[in-house]
Design a protein around this motif. Structure first.
Motif, PDB file in Angstrom:
ATOM      1  N   ASP A 121       0.829  -1.205   0.000  1.00 12.03           N
ATOM      2  CA  ASP A 121       0.000   0.000   0.000  1.00 12.03           C
ATOM      3  C   ASP A 121       0.868   1.261   0.000  1.00 12.03           C
ATOM      4  O   ASP A 121       0.638   2.196  -0.778  1.00 12.03           O
ATOM      5  N   ASP A 122       1.879   1.297   0.854  1.00 12.15           N
ATOM      6  CA  ASP A 122       2.762   2.465   0.919  1.00 12.15           C
ATOM      7  C   ASP A 122       3.554   2.637  -0.367  1.00 12.15           C
ATOM      8  O   ASP A 122       3.796   3.764  -0.821  1.00 12.15           O
ATOM      9  N   ALA A 123       3.970   1.524  -0.962  1.00  9.54           N
ATOM     10  CA  ALA A 123       4.762   1.600  -2.192  1.00  9.54           C
ATOM     11  C   ALA A 123       3.945   2.163  -3.355  1.00  9.54           C
ATOM     12  O   ALA A 123       4.421   3.019  -4.114  1.00  9.54           O
ATOM     13  N   VAL A 124       2.704   1.693  -3.488  1.00  6.73           N
ATOM     14  CA  VAL A 124       1.865   2.119  -4.607  1.00  6.73           C
ATOM     15  C   VAL A 124       1.313   3.521  -4.374  1.00  6.73           C
ATOM     16  O   VAL A 124       1.054   4.268  -5.323  1.00  6.73           O
ATOM     17  N   LEU A 125       1.150   3.896  -3.126  1.00  2.00           N
ATOM     18  CA  LEU A 125       0.529   5.177  -2.791  1.00  2.00           C
ATOM     19  C   LEU A 125       1.224   6.352  -3.471  1.00  2.00           C
ATOM     20  O   LEU A 125       0.571   7.265  -3.986  1.00  2.00           O
ATOM     21  N   ASP A 126       2.550   6.332  -3.513  1.00  3.07           N
ATOM     22  CA  ASP A 126       3.304   7.462  -4.048  1.00  3.07           C
ATOM     23  C   ASP A 126       3.972   7.167  -5.381  1.00  3.07           C
ATOM     24  O   ASP A 126       4.842   7.916  -5.824  1.00  3.07           O
ATOM     25  N   VAL A 127       3.596   6.084  -6.029  1.00  2.00           N
ATOM     26  CA  VAL A 127       4.262   5.706  -7.275  1.00  2.00           C
ATOM     27  C   VAL A 127       3.938   6.708  -8.385  1.00  2.00           C
ATOM     28  O   VAL A 127       2.853   7.297  -8.432  1.00  2.00           O
ATOM     29  N   ARG A 128       4.908   6.903  -9.254  1.00  3.41           N
ATOM     30  CA  ARG A 128       4.746   7.819 -10.381  1.00  3.41           C
ATOM     31  C   ARG A 128       4.913   7.060 -11.685  1.00  3.41           C
ATOM     32  O   ARG A 128       5.319   5.898 -11.705  1.00  3.41           O
ATOM     33  N   ARG A 129       4.611   7.722 -12.766  1.00  2.00           N
ATOM     34  CA  ARG A 129       4.642   7.080 -14.071  1.00  2.00           C
ATOM     35  C   ARG A 129       6.017   6.493 -14.361  1.00  2.00           C
ATOM     36  O   ARG A 129       7.037   7.066 -13.997  1.00  2.00           O
ATOM     37  N   ALA A 130       6.013   5.355 -15.062  1.00  4.63           N
ATOM     38  CA  ALA A 130       7.265   4.662 -15.350  1.00  4.63           C
ATOM     39  C   ALA A 130       7.936   5.151 -16.626  1.00  4.63           C
ATOM     40  O   ALA A 130       9.031   4.714 -16.950  1.00  4.63           O
ATOM     41  N   ASP A 131       7.278   6.068 -17.354  1.00  2.00           N
ATOM     42  CA  ASP A 131       7.835   6.523 -18.626  1.00  2.00           C
ATOM     43  C   ASP A 131       8.703   7.762 -18.489  1.00  2.00           C
ATOM     44  O   ASP A 131       9.031   8.427 -19.468  1.00  2.00           O
ATOM     45  N   GLY A 132       9.085   8.098 -17.253  1.00  2.00           N
ATOM     46  CA  GLY A 132       9.931   9.261 -17.037  1.00  2.00           C
ATOM     47  C   GLY A 132       9.148  10.523 -16.731  1.00  2.00           C
ATOM     48  O   GLY A 132       9.722  11.535 -16.325  1.00  2.00           O
ATOM     49  N   ASP A 133       7.841  10.496 -16.917  1.00  2.00           N
ATOM     50  CA  ASP A 133       6.997  11.634 -16.585  1.00  2.00           C
ATOM     51  C   ASP A 133       6.914  11.759 -15.068  1.00  2.00           C
ATOM     52  O   ASP A 133       6.748  10.774 -14.358  1.00  2.00           O
ATOM     53  N   ALA A 134       7.037  12.973 -14.561  1.00  2.00           N
ATOM     54  CA  ALA A 134       7.040  13.174 -13.110  1.00  2.00           C
ATOM     55  C   ALA A 134       5.645  13.108 -12.499  1.00  2.00           C
ATOM     56  O   ALA A 134       5.501  13.125 -11.286  1.00  2.00           O
ATOM     57  N   LYS A 135       4.609  13.023 -13.344  1.00  2.00           N
ATOM     58  CA  LYS A 135       3.255  13.037 -12.821  1.00  2.00           C
ATOM     59  C   LYS A 135       2.951  11.761 -12.039  1.00  2.00           C
ATOM     60  O   LYS A 135       3.358  10.677 -12.439  1.00  2.00           O
TER      61      LYS A 135
END
Length: 394
Positions: A121-135
């Motif tokens: 849960d904590d890991a996914v909570l703050d995950v960002r796009r994997a394509d280099g986009d900071a969103k």
């Protein structure tokens, strides 16, 4: 006096009846045995202890246990296939993408037995796009990753690596779109759907997509319902058909009921019937039993194909930067027909079980609200024969 700690613990799997064992040297990690008898399982564990413990440090890391799990010829697809279920290659690529791009980077160095619900849960909570986009990822995308992780952990349970799925009871993310759907403006619809076949071909690129999206424009049906339509279901004389089925998610051609299990009518315009006749002549899959919108293998066109076709048409029509998706045509249908249909009639055509659901699809502008309400003025301000507002006097 306390009991001595056992060097090997055991538990019996409910589904298979086989015994799993856990060594004191590797707590919280259960290993499946081929035995159903406890004593035989303990003997098997002692014989193989060195081998089993030797491979634990690497083999039981999440990155190794989950590697290639959703490959087309991988163990998960093979096992599920034996149960009579099929999954499209895009579905498998999507799930493997979640594993490779998100789950392994987030959880790869954990031992499978160490991973808890809170860690995920904590890991996914703050995950960002994997394509280099900071969103950050949209909540709905995070929910899909959680769903993939749950499938992975269920596989670990079946393989005897862990006793239960740690994601049971996890709080789910909101699945709705971050940017809610709306309607495509009338003037834009007239550009996307011009009057002649030749102009339509310039926008949509092929007779397949002209007829597919004219069908969607006319009926507001869900795309998976349109994909499930066969030639034999269409009455070309009346433009009428009954919508009973949809293509099940993540399958190539498996039929299921509509999303709400409501059977509904649909009517196609003369223009769409003409486009369908042209497509039937061009298609090699034009028998009554064939899917109308078939790909080169005779299965219904894939979801990513019609989405890509829609975005290409937007670009051709000069709307490249608009955030519309094919589903906006369903919302447009549910909105613009408020001028000529009642809420109940729209519910029937859209397959909704509730007025509240239908209202989600309605985004009336001032013109529609006026048309719906103009009769209320006479009720609010009754007039005499000579046009004067009635007095309140006797």
């Amino acid at each position: 006096m306390s009991r001595p700690i056992k060097d090997i613990r055991t538990w019996r799997r409910i589904d298979t009846g086989r015994i799993s064992v856990m060594f004191i040297e590797n707590p919280n990690h259960w290993i499946g045995t081929p035995e159903s008898d406890k004593n035989k399982a303990l003997a098997w564990a002692r014989r193989n202890k060195g081998r089993l413990l030797a491979k634990t440090p690497d083999a039981m890391l999440f990155r190794n246990a989950a590697k290639d799990m959703f490959s087309p010829d991988g163990r998960w697809a093979e096992r599920i296939g034996k149960k009579g279920k099929t999954f499209s290659k895009p579905f498998l690529r999507n799930k493997q993408g979640h594993v490779d791009n998100y789950l392994i980077p987030l959880l790869g160095d954990y031992r499978v037995s160490e991973i808890t619900r809170r860690i995920v849960d904590d890991a996914v909570l703050d995950v960002r796009r994997a394509d280099g986009d900071a969103k950050p990822l949209a909540p709905a995308t995070k929910e899909k990753i959680i769903y993939t992780a749950s499938i992975v952990f269920d596989e670990f349970v079946d393989a005897g690596l862990i006793r239960e799925n740690p994601l049971i009871g996890i709080t789910h993310y909101y699945r709705g779109p971050v940017e809610p759907r709306g309607v495509i403006p009338r003037e834009s619809l007239s550009i996307l759907f011009p009057e002649t076949h030749e102009e339509m071909m310039k926008i949509w690129g092929s007779s397949l997509w002209v007829s597919f999206f004219c069908y969607l424009y006319d009926t507001g049906n869900r795309p998976n319902e349109i994909r499930a339509t066969k030639w034999e279901e269409l009455n070309v004389e009346t433009g009428f058909l009954v919508v009973r089925n949809a293509i099940a998610a993540a399958t190539l051609a498996e039929l299921k009921g509509t999303k709400t299990d409501i059977i509904k009518p649909a009517y196609l315009s003369d223009r769409t019937l003409l486009e369908l006749s042209l497509w039937r002549m061009a298609s090699k899959y034009n028998k009554d039993s064939d899917f109308i919108f078939s790909n080169r293998n005779g299965n219904p066109v894939a979801g990513n194909k019609y989405i890509n076709a829609f975005h290409k048409a937007k670009e051709n029509a000069g709307f490249k930067n608009e955030r519309w998706t094919p589903y906006w045509l369903r919302h447009s249908f549910g909105t613009y027909h408020l001028k000529n249909l009642s809420i109940q009639e729209l519910m029937t055509l859209m397959g909704h079980a509730s007025v509240l659901t239908s209202k989600i699809y309605q985004h009336p502008d001032n013109e529609i609200i006026y048309e719906q309400s103009k009769g209320l003025r006479d009720k609010l301000y009754p007039q005499t024969g000579n046009g004067n507002i009635l007095s309140t006097g006797g």
